[in-house]
Design a protein around this motif. Sequence first.
Motif, PDB file in Angstrom:
ATOM      1  N   THR A 155     -15.294 -72.488  57.588  1.00 25.92           N
ATOM      2  CA  THR A 155     -16.177 -72.231  58.522  1.00 25.92           C
ATOM      3  C   THR A 155     -17.387 -73.308  59.200  1.00 25.92           C
ATOM      4  O   THR A 155     -17.414 -73.331  60.224  1.00 25.92           O
ATOM      5  CB  THR A 155     -17.156 -70.792  57.938  1.00 25.92           C
ATOM      6  N   GLY A 156     -17.577 -74.111  58.003  1.00 25.91           N
ATOM      7  CA  GLY A 156     -18.400 -75.190  58.370  1.00 25.91           C
ATOM      8  C   GLY A 156     -17.743 -76.138  59.457  1.00 25.91           C
ATOM      9  O   GLY A 156     -18.083 -76.807  60.090  1.00 25.91           O
ATOM     10  N   ALA A 157     -16.212 -76.267  59.067  1.00 20.58           N
ATOM     11  CA  ALA A 157     -15.520 -77.306  59.800  1.00 20.58           C
ATOM     12  C   ALA A 157     -15.292 -76.846  61.345  1.00 20.58           C
ATOM     13  O   ALA A 157     -15.393 -77.622  62.211  1.00 20.58           O
ATOM     14  CB  ALA A 157     -14.196 -77.474  58.943  1.00 20.58           C
ATOM     15  N   GLU A 199     -27.126 -86.056  55.367  1.00 18.13           N
ATOM     16  CA  GLU A 199     -27.872 -86.508  54.039  1.00 18.13           C
ATOM     17  C   GLU A 199     -27.041 -86.080  53.113  1.00 18.13           C
ATOM     18  O   GLU A 199     -26.658 -84.997  52.867  1.00 18.13           O
ATOM     19  CB  GLU A 199     -29.199 -85.655  53.987  1.00 18.13           C
ATOM     20  N   LEU A 200     -26.614 -87.420  52.326  1.00 17.30           N
ATOM     21  CA  LEU A 200     -25.504 -87.120  51.156  1.00 17.30           C
ATOM     22  C   LEU A 200     -25.731 -87.282  50.075  1.00 17.30           C
ATOM     23  O   LEU A 200     -26.837 -87.264  49.492  1.00 17.30           O
ATOM     24  CB  LEU A 200     -24.296 -87.984  51.953  1.00 17.30           C
ATOM     25  N   GLY A 201     -24.860 -87.733  49.171  1.00 18.16           N
ATOM     26  CA  GLY A 201     -25.015 -88.177  47.588  1.00 18.16           C
ATOM     27  C   GLY A 201     -25.966 -89.251  47.306  1.00 18.16           C
ATOM     28  O   GLY A 201     -26.516 -89.766  48.151  1.00 18.16           O
ATOM     29  N   VAL A 219     -29.321 -82.446  42.421  1.00 17.17           N
ATOM     30  CA  VAL A 219     -30.456 -82.822  43.395  1.00 17.17           C
ATOM     31  C   VAL A 219     -29.653 -84.174  44.039  1.00 17.17           C
ATOM     32  O   VAL A 219     -29.399 -85.071  43.145  1.00 17.17           O
ATOM     33  CB  VAL A 219     -31.735 -83.014  42.828  1.00 17.17           C
ATOM     34  N   CYS A 220     -29.772 -84.067  45.308  1.00 13.42           N
ATOM     35  CA  CYS A 220     -29.100 -85.467  45.720  1.00 13.42           C
ATOM     36  C   CYS A 220     -29.932 -86.586  45.491  1.00 13.42           C
ATOM     37  O   CYS A 220     -29.280 -87.605  45.253  1.00 13.42           O
ATOM     38  CB  CYS A 220     -29.064 -85.226  47.426  1.00 13.42           C
ATOM     39  N   CYS A 221     -31.295 -86.657  45.354  1.00 13.26           N
ATOM     40  CA  CYS A 221     -31.949 -87.742  45.096  1.00 13.26           C
ATOM     41  C   CYS A 221     -32.502 -87.721  43.599  1.00 13.26           C
ATOM     42  O   CYS A 221     -33.309 -88.194  43.104  1.00 13.26           O
ATOM     43  CB  CYS A 221     -33.298 -87.803  45.999  1.00 13.26           C
ATOM     44  N   LEU A 274     -17.327 -74.847  62.872  1.00 16.09           N
ATOM     45  CA  LEU A 274     -18.771 -75.098  63.373  1.00 16.09           C
ATOM     46  C   LEU A 274     -19.106 -76.600  63.999  1.00 16.09           C
ATOM     47  O   LEU A 274     -19.326 -76.879  65.208  1.00 16.09           O
ATOM     48  CB  LEU A 274     -20.004 -74.594  62.490  1.00 16.09           C
ATOM     49  N   VAL A 275     -18.656 -77.535  63.075  1.00 18.76           N
ATOM     50  CA  VAL A 275     -19.151 -78.824  63.488  1.00 18.76           C
ATOM     51  C   VAL A 275     -18.197 -79.058  64.535  1.00 18.76           C
ATOM     52  O   VAL A 275     -18.349 -80.241  65.548  1.00 18.76           O
ATOM     53  CB  VAL A 275     -19.148 -79.684  62.490  1.00 18.76           C
ATOM     54  N   ALA A 276     -16.866 -78.821  64.666  1.00 21.33           N
ATOM     55  CA  ALA A 276     -16.088 -79.299  65.565  1.00 21.33           C
ATOM     56  C   ALA A 276     -16.112 -78.539  67.031  1.00 21.33           C
ATOM     57  O   ALA A 276     -15.540 -78.900  67.888  1.00 21.33           O
ATOM     58  CB  ALA A 276     -14.564 -78.981  65.232  1.00 21.33           C
TER      59      ALA A 276
HETATM   60  P1  NAI Z   1     -20.129 -79.882  50.042  1.00 22.00           P
HETATM   61  O1  NAI Z   1     -20.459 -81.098  50.737  1.00 22.00           O
HETATM   62  O2  NAI Z   1     -18.727 -79.503  49.836  1.00 22.00           O
HETATM   63  O3  NAI Z   1     -20.838 -78.570  50.671  1.00 22.00           O
HETATM   64  C1  NAI Z   1     -21.890 -78.607  51.548  1.00 22.00           C
HETATM   65  C2  NAI Z   1     -21.796 -77.573  52.724  1.00 22.00           C
HETATM   66  O4  NAI Z   1     -20.658 -78.046  53.533  1.00 22.00           O
HETATM   67  C3  NAI Z   1     -21.333 -75.990  52.400  1.00 22.00           C
HETATM   68  O5  NAI Z   1     -22.127 -75.360  53.373  1.00 22.00           O
HETATM   69  C4  NAI Z   1     -19.924 -76.184  52.540  1.00 22.00           C
HETATM   70  O6  NAI Z   1     -19.443 -74.806  53.012  1.00 22.00           O
HETATM   71  C5  NAI Z   1     -19.731 -77.142  53.842  1.00 22.00           C
HETATM   72  N1  NAI Z   1     -18.511 -77.594  54.037  1.00 22.00           N
HETATM   73  C6  NAI Z   1     -17.630 -78.088  53.070  1.00 22.00           C
HETATM   74  N2  NAI Z   1     -16.546 -78.760  53.740  1.00 22.00           N
HETATM   75  C7  NAI Z   1     -16.764 -78.683  54.926  1.00 22.00           C
HETATM   76  C8  NAI Z   1     -16.141 -79.402  56.300  1.00 22.00           C
HETATM   77  N3  NAI Z   1     -15.037 -79.787  55.940  1.00 22.00           N
HETATM   78  N4  NAI Z   1     -17.044 -79.259  57.185  1.00 22.00           N
HETATM   79  C9  NAI Z   1     -17.972 -78.706  57.699  1.00 22.00           C
HETATM   80  N5  NAI Z   1     -18.642 -78.259  56.487  1.00 22.00           N
HETATM   81  C10 NAI Z   1     -18.100 -78.220  55.196  1.00 22.00           C
HETATM   82  O7  NAI Z   1     -20.762 -79.573  48.429  1.00 22.00           O
HETATM   83  P2  NAI Z   1     -20.106 -78.933  47.349  1.00 22.00           P
HETATM   84  O8  NAI Z   1     -18.752 -78.689  47.364  1.00 22.00           O
HETATM   85  O9  NAI Z   1     -20.792 -77.511  47.542  1.00 22.00           O
HETATM   86  O10 NAI Z   1     -20.532 -79.920  46.138  1.00 22.00           O
HETATM   87  C11 NAI Z   1     -19.359 -80.783  45.639  1.00 22.00           C
HETATM   88  C12 NAI Z   1     -20.257 -82.054  45.464  1.00 22.00           C
HETATM   89  O11 NAI Z   1     -21.278 -82.585  46.536  1.00 22.00           O
HETATM   90  C13 NAI Z   1     -21.378 -81.957  44.338  1.00 22.00           C
HETATM   91  O12 NAI Z   1     -20.951 -81.929  43.309  1.00 22.00           O
HETATM   92  C14 NAI Z   1     -22.382 -83.009  44.513  1.00 22.00           C
HETATM   93  O13 NAI Z   1     -22.032 -84.136  43.987  1.00 22.00           O
HETATM   94  C15 NAI Z   1     -22.356 -83.093  46.265  1.00 22.00           C
HETATM   95  N6  NAI Z   1     -23.418 -82.314  46.815  1.00 22.00           N
HETATM   96  C16 NAI Z   1     -24.528 -83.028  47.073  1.00 22.00           C
HETATM   97  C17 NAI Z   1     -25.607 -82.299  47.856  1.00 22.00           C
HETATM   98  C18 NAI Z   1     -26.799 -83.255  48.339  1.00 22.00           C
HETATM   99  O14 NAI Z   1     -27.701 -82.690  48.529  1.00 22.00           O
HETATM  100  N7  NAI Z   1     -26.564 -84.443  48.498  1.00 22.00           N
HETATM  101  C19 NAI Z   1     -25.527 -80.907  47.877  1.00 22.00           C
HETATM  102  C20 NAI Z   1     -24.419 -80.323  47.453  1.00 22.00           C
HETATM  103  C21 NAI Z   1     -23.419 -81.093  46.630  1.00 22.00           C
END
Ligand code: NAI
Length: 779
Positions: free
Chosen positions: A225-227, A264-266, A297-299, A229-231
């Motif tokens: 669903t996310g993919a 805002e990533l890892g 927590v990302c940070c 949306l962004v596309a």
């Molecule tokens: P993720 O990055 O897969 O998910 C975050 C969001 O993106 C969710 O809403 C998901 O449904 C969506 N998403 C997934 N694939 C997508 C795509 N191709 N296009 C658009 N949207 C998409 O994170 P996930 O699987 O929940 O966690 C995996 C790892 O990611 C964690 O173990 C952690 O290391 C990291 N993480 C980092 C976060 C941060 O705040 N920097 C937050 C959550 C996860």
Amino acid sequence: MTIKEIFDSMAYGPAPESNAEALAWLAKHKAGFGHFINGAFTAPEAPFETRNPANGAVLATVSQGSEATVARAVAAAARAFPKWSATPGPQRARVLYALARLVQKHSRLFAVLETMDNGKPIRESRDIDIPLVARHFYYHAGLAQLLESERPGMQPLGVCAAVIPWNFPLLMLAWKVAPALAAGNTVVLKPAEYTPLTALLFAEISREAGLPKGVLNIVTGDGETGAALVAHPGVAKVAFTGSTMVGQRIREATAGQGKALTLELGGKSPYIVFDDADLDSAVEGLVDAIWFNQGQVCCAGSRLLVQEGVADRFHAKLKRRMDGLRLGDPLDKCIDMGAIADPVQLETITRLVDGSEGQIYRAATPVPQGCFYPPTLITGLTTSSPLMQEEIFGPVLVSMTFRTPAEAVELANNTRFGLAASVWTENVNLALDMAPKLKAGVVWVNATNLFDAAAGFGGVRESGFGREGGWEGLAAYQKPARSARTLKPLAAFPEPASPEVPAMDRTAKLFIGGKQARPDGGYSRAVWSPKGRLLGHVGLGNRKDIRNAVEAAHAARGWGKATGHNRAQILYYLAENLSARGAEFAARLRDLTGKPGEAEVETTITRLFTWAAWADKYEGAAKPVPMRGIALALHEPVGVIGALCPDEAPLLGLVSLMGPAIAMGNTCVLVPSDPFPLAATDFYQVLETSDVPAGVVNIVTGAPDELAKALASHRDVDALWSFAAAPLSAMIERESAGNLKRTWVNNGLARDWRTAEGEGREFLARATEVKTVWVPYGE
Ligand code: NAI
């Protein structure tokens, strides 16, 4: 247990928060949730369950949004955009204010629901997440109120897609929705599949706040669903928080679509403890750094760097504290750590830790059955160990020692990430010396995990780009109001049938590391005047030349430490030297383009003066955050900037990009105008005579597509700007995903370099990163 036993052990009894209200709300929706589109909930579709990770209980069923659902939501947001964006800021402010009030009014329900859906301790959702959500809406109500007078000439972007993670479900919603709405955009938000409930509750209450239909839409579902949306082509901006891998995928998926993007990533944030630190405070800080929200927590301060002399003492104190942390029912107000958000996440953490070669210390605290993981410390790793480099996203701390501040900096920066860092020392000189040296978007001095709506948050390197919070965060939801004119490509003048060739052939070389350099391939091409006169040859640089230029630019990064005054002096000197040769450059421009060059030279000199003026005036800020202390917003250079200069205005265009880059302390690799490159190669001599240190400005002529590709895929280039006429935007954005370099591309739109479009704050913002340094003080 007898009273005597209780007094002997001083154990806490359970103090559960009531979940009655949350259960009643869930019961009301037991038929399952649809999506929130155009102000109403749709009928449920393709249901999936969301569970309480602490006990596995099913809380609700929610819908898996399809491409068609996403399209409906984007259409609703697009329909709502014209009216909402035309609504005066102060009126939008009222709605944001009402949202803040409603979050406060329902704060208990939000907190309990968040804890049930995510597993985080109620203490955190009640005292941190939800108050920060309310604060975010209040703060952005204020920005909406002031934005028209404070940011004139800016306009909203359109429909914003927000994709958020599960670790701070409602807070991440607030971080995306509040600035988007404040700036006059409309939103389609996709919450994480594990934690959709508070977003749905927020949707429900948003109707009470008077938010017009379609301004905020929520589509639930997973990554697919996310993919979708962004596309979606109707989306003007994507704001994402989540894993670096998905961030890179989104960068690739949106390449060339003209969408604004913030990621805002890892992270693998260092937590640096010097031997003069208040060790007990530093231990307490560490509890908040890595065991807050179970380390998800990302940070999170997940990499402890402790000075050798105090390492044993510090580890001993830390282990004692770890043993005392209480894991349990997240709704119990007395527990320190709740459940891991999902069994999948628990499995990942377990696998990563079990595969580690270090010494593993698991806290001697009872671990309940289910989705729980004990506080864990791993020592004895090397800098290249996977767990030293990779984000674990769980309650697992890795630790190393260091001897000197310089070594601490080196270890801290030995990561592909750059989100946050904590520095613990009682020595203010040392702390403030460390802060600028750490590659991170946020630095906490004697503190950790401090957040506020007024202070920018976001990363550098592969932790993503863009800031959330503060004026800088709002800027990511606006663009300058400008008419969109298509850029017309200019062709080089062709070789005529009977060329006029002067006796002496001149081949302009490349300019790398302060020296003129022959192109690696040894090729060059002729440059003709409109009247068919051979003006000279220009070197055709290749990937190897770009590598050399980037290396030279890296070696010159000391430029970023030069004072603004110093940089200004050099820019003034460049202006002066160009002015001395003004007539020569004007003639060259006429020869190249067939048009008079005087005005372009004059504007170029003025532009150099402008950037000299800015060099010591793009000030940071002291953010009024609600604590004793300050949060400093410092403007730092981005690093090495690659830039493809405009085809038109061959001299002015080049200087318009070089100027802000070097004024702000960056070094650069410039690819000059393709049809008219000789104005740039003449400019070497001005650079050589103006005290510009070697490597600060490098110029590589050649085919823009080949050079752009080399720059875009180079991992040591921090940002890439493209204003060339060639259609390079899509390739640049796609290739840049590798190291998540910052890109600024024209998407085929023209800019008038002679006017204010060729300078100003937009350029300053692109040439800098905001680093937020939190310095609490007082007793
Ligand atoms: P993720 O990055 O897969 O998910 C975050 C969001 O993106 C969710 O809403 C998901 O449904 C969506 N998403 C997934 N694939 C997508 C795509 N191709 N296009 C658009 N949207 C998409 O994170 P996930 O699987 O929940 O966690 C995996 C790892 O990611 C964690 O173990 C952690 O290391 C990291 N993480 C980092 C976060 C941060 O705040 N920097 C937050 C959550 C996860």
